[in-house]
Design a protein around this motif. Structure first.
Motif, PDB file in Angstrom:
ATOM      1  N   SER A   3       0.845  -1.191   0.000  1.00  0.00           N
ATOM      2  CA  SER A   3       0.000   0.000   0.000  1.00  0.00           C
ATOM      3  C   SER A   3       0.881   1.243   0.000  1.00  0.00           C
ATOM      4  CB  SER A   3      -0.903   0.009   1.233  1.00  0.00           C
ATOM      5  OG  SER A   3      -0.151   0.331   2.399  1.00  0.00           O
TER       6      SER A   3
ATOM      7  N   GLY B 139      -5.006  10.844   2.367  1.00  0.00           N
ATOM      8  CA  GLY B 139      -5.279   9.414   2.419  1.00  0.00           C
ATOM      9  C   GLY B 139      -4.009   8.601   2.565  1.00  0.00           C
ATOM     10  N   VAL B 140      -2.934   9.048   1.912  1.00  0.00           N
ATOM     11  CA  VAL B 140      -1.641   8.378   2.053  1.00  0.00           C
ATOM     12  C   VAL B 140      -1.162   8.488   3.501  1.00  0.00           C
ATOM     13  CG1 VAL B 140       0.742   8.264   1.250  1.00  0.00           C
ATOM     14  CG2 VAL B 140      -1.087   8.881  -0.356  1.00  0.00           C
TER      15      VAL B 140
ATOM     16  N   ASP C 205      -3.109   6.123   5.556  1.00  0.00           N
ATOM     17  CA  ASP C 205      -2.665   4.760   5.323  1.00  0.00           C
ATOM     18  C   ASP C 205      -1.337   4.490   6.029  1.00  0.00           C
ATOM     19  OD1 ASP C 205      -3.592   2.381   3.673  1.00  0.00           O
ATOM     20  OD2 ASP C 205      -1.492   2.474   3.093  1.00  0.00           O
TER      21      ASP C 205
ATOM     22  N   GLY D  26     -10.777   9.267   2.674  1.00  0.00           N
ATOM     23  CA  GLY D  26     -11.093   8.653   1.387  1.00  0.00           C
ATOM     24  C   GLY D  26     -12.426   9.190   0.904  1.00  0.00           C
TER      25      GLY D  26
ATOM     26  N   LEU E  30      -3.079   4.421  -9.305  1.00  0.00           N
ATOM     27  CA  LEU E  30      -3.404   5.016  -8.012  1.00  0.00           C
ATOM     28  C   LEU E  30      -4.901   4.984  -7.753  1.00  0.00           C
ATOM     29  CD1 LEU E  30      -1.055   8.143  -7.908  1.00  0.00           C
ATOM     30  CD2 LEU E  30      -0.830   6.023  -6.610  1.00  0.00           C
TER      31      LEU E  30
ATOM     32  N   ALA F  51      -5.954   1.562  -6.753  1.00  0.00           N
ATOM     33  CA  ALA F  51      -5.478   1.163  -5.431  1.00  0.00           C
ATOM     34  C   ALA F  51      -6.186   1.882  -4.300  1.00  0.00           C
ATOM     35  CB  ALA F  51      -3.971   1.408  -5.335  1.00  0.00           C
ATOM     36  N   SER F  52      -6.604   3.123  -4.530  1.00  0.00           N
ATOM     37  CA  SER F  52      -7.089   3.919  -3.399  1.00  0.00           C
ATOM     38  C   SER F  52      -8.380   4.681  -3.652  1.00  0.00           C
ATOM     39  CB  SER F  52      -5.999   4.926  -2.990  1.00  0.00           C
ATOM     40  OG  SER F  52      -5.640   5.757  -4.093  1.00  0.00           O
TER      41      SER F  52
ATOM     42  N   VAL G 284     -11.214   3.476  -1.178  1.00  0.00           N
ATOM     43  CA  VAL G 284     -10.830   3.145   0.201  1.00  0.00           C
ATOM     44  C   VAL G 284     -11.606   4.013   1.187  1.00  0.00           C
ATOM     45  CG1 VAL G 284      -8.924   3.082   1.845  1.00  0.00           C
ATOM     46  CG2 VAL G 284      -8.545   2.397  -0.531  1.00  0.00           C
TER      47      VAL G 284
ATOM     48  N   TYR H 148     -11.394   5.236   5.040  1.00  0.00           N
ATOM     49  CA  TYR H 148     -10.504   5.294   6.204  1.00  0.00           C
ATOM     50  C   TYR H 148     -11.244   5.647   7.498  1.00  0.00           C
ATOM     51  CZ  TYR H 148      -6.376   4.957   3.218  1.00  0.00           C
ATOM     52  OH  TYR H 148      -5.420   4.519   2.336  1.00  0.00           O
TER      53      TYR H 148
END
Length: 265
Positions: free
Chosen positions: A68, A99-100, A103, A123, A187, A190-191, A194, A196
């Motif tokens: 991730s 968001g990164v 994560d 997210g 990207l 992957a996200s 998501v 969070y």
């Protein structure tokens, strides 16, 4: 621009100054160049590091199996000697970059000293009504088949307020012109969906939520909900600016970041 290898990926970054480490995570369609002013202004007191997220700028595209983004960021910070169990960085994530940062907390909560979440979401799926989160995902997916010149006019009014100057608009547009569709597609996959929200109540490091008062992409209701969910968080609105508050009001933005890092350094 320097590079380092993490999880088999070449990660590009800029670094300036010395002092407590401050890591800057840019938003979607951007790269570390968006932080030019902060690299200059804040490096008088801090070690400022701005990475190109995998898929952006000079970094490799996010590869399947690389982990991730939070895991890759943790490895990046360790490679640079900014997270060694004793030294801990202050991590500032903007919009998608928030968001990164979340994560990173989810996967490696031992790494950050504090979090600064600017124009942040939990997210899209975690902060927006389901129909709006789905609309944004579908819109972003469709845009990746278009040229930058086609999508920039639609994006700018959501990123900057009506008070933004032509120079500010041109600066943001130039960055968007360089995005890589393949990198952004990886990207988004992957996200982009998501959520969070489960992460927010677990955050135990000091957290600053920094928003533009005129932000239409992550509006006040989003900011208020993150503030409610993150224990002990501090919420601050920069007046008269939009989503990219650090572009429209760099002095005020940098002053709040400087105050925060000083207070928790």
């Amino acid at each position: 621009m320097d590079t380092v290898e993490v999880a088999g990926l070449r990660i590009a970054y800029q670094r300036a100054g010395s002092g407590p480490p401050l890591v800057l995570l840019h938003g979607a369609y951007e790269d570390s160049r968006v932080w030019e002013r902060q690299l200059q202004d804040l490096s008088d007191e801090f070690t400022v590091v701005a990475w190109d997220t995998p898929g952006c700028g000079g970094s490799d595209d996010l590869a399947e199996g690389a982990g991730s983004l939070g895991e890759i960021l943790a490895g990046f910070l360790r490679e640079l000697g900014l997270a060694d169990g004793v030294r801990k960085p202050h991590v500032l994530g903007l919009s998608f970059g928030s968001g990164v940062a979340l994560d990173l907390w989810k996967t490696h909560p031992e790494v950050p000293a504090t979090l600064i979440l600017a124009s942040a979401y939990a997210g899209w799926a975690g902060s927006l009504p389901p129909e709006e989160a789905d609309r944004r995902y579908r819109q972003a997916s469709a845009e990746l088949d278009k040229s930058p010149s086609e999508i920039i006019p639609a994006w700018l009014p959501t990123l900057l307020s009506e008070q933004a100057t032509e120079e500010m608009k041109s600066r943001v547009a130039r960055l968007f012109e360089d995005f890589r569709p393949t990198g952004m597609r990886a990207l988004l996959a992957a996200s982009g969906r998501v959520d969070y929200r489960p992460v927010l109540p677990t955050i135990t490091v000091p957290t600053l939520l920094l928003y533009g008062a005129l932000d239409v992409r992550s509006p006040r209701a989003v900011a208020d909900e993150l503030h409610r969910q993150i224990p002990g968080s501090e919420l601050f609105f920069l007046p008269d600016v939009g989503h990219l508050s650090f572009v429209e009001a760099p002095e005020a933005f940098d002053a709040e970041v400087r105050r925060w890092v000083r207070a928790h350094g």
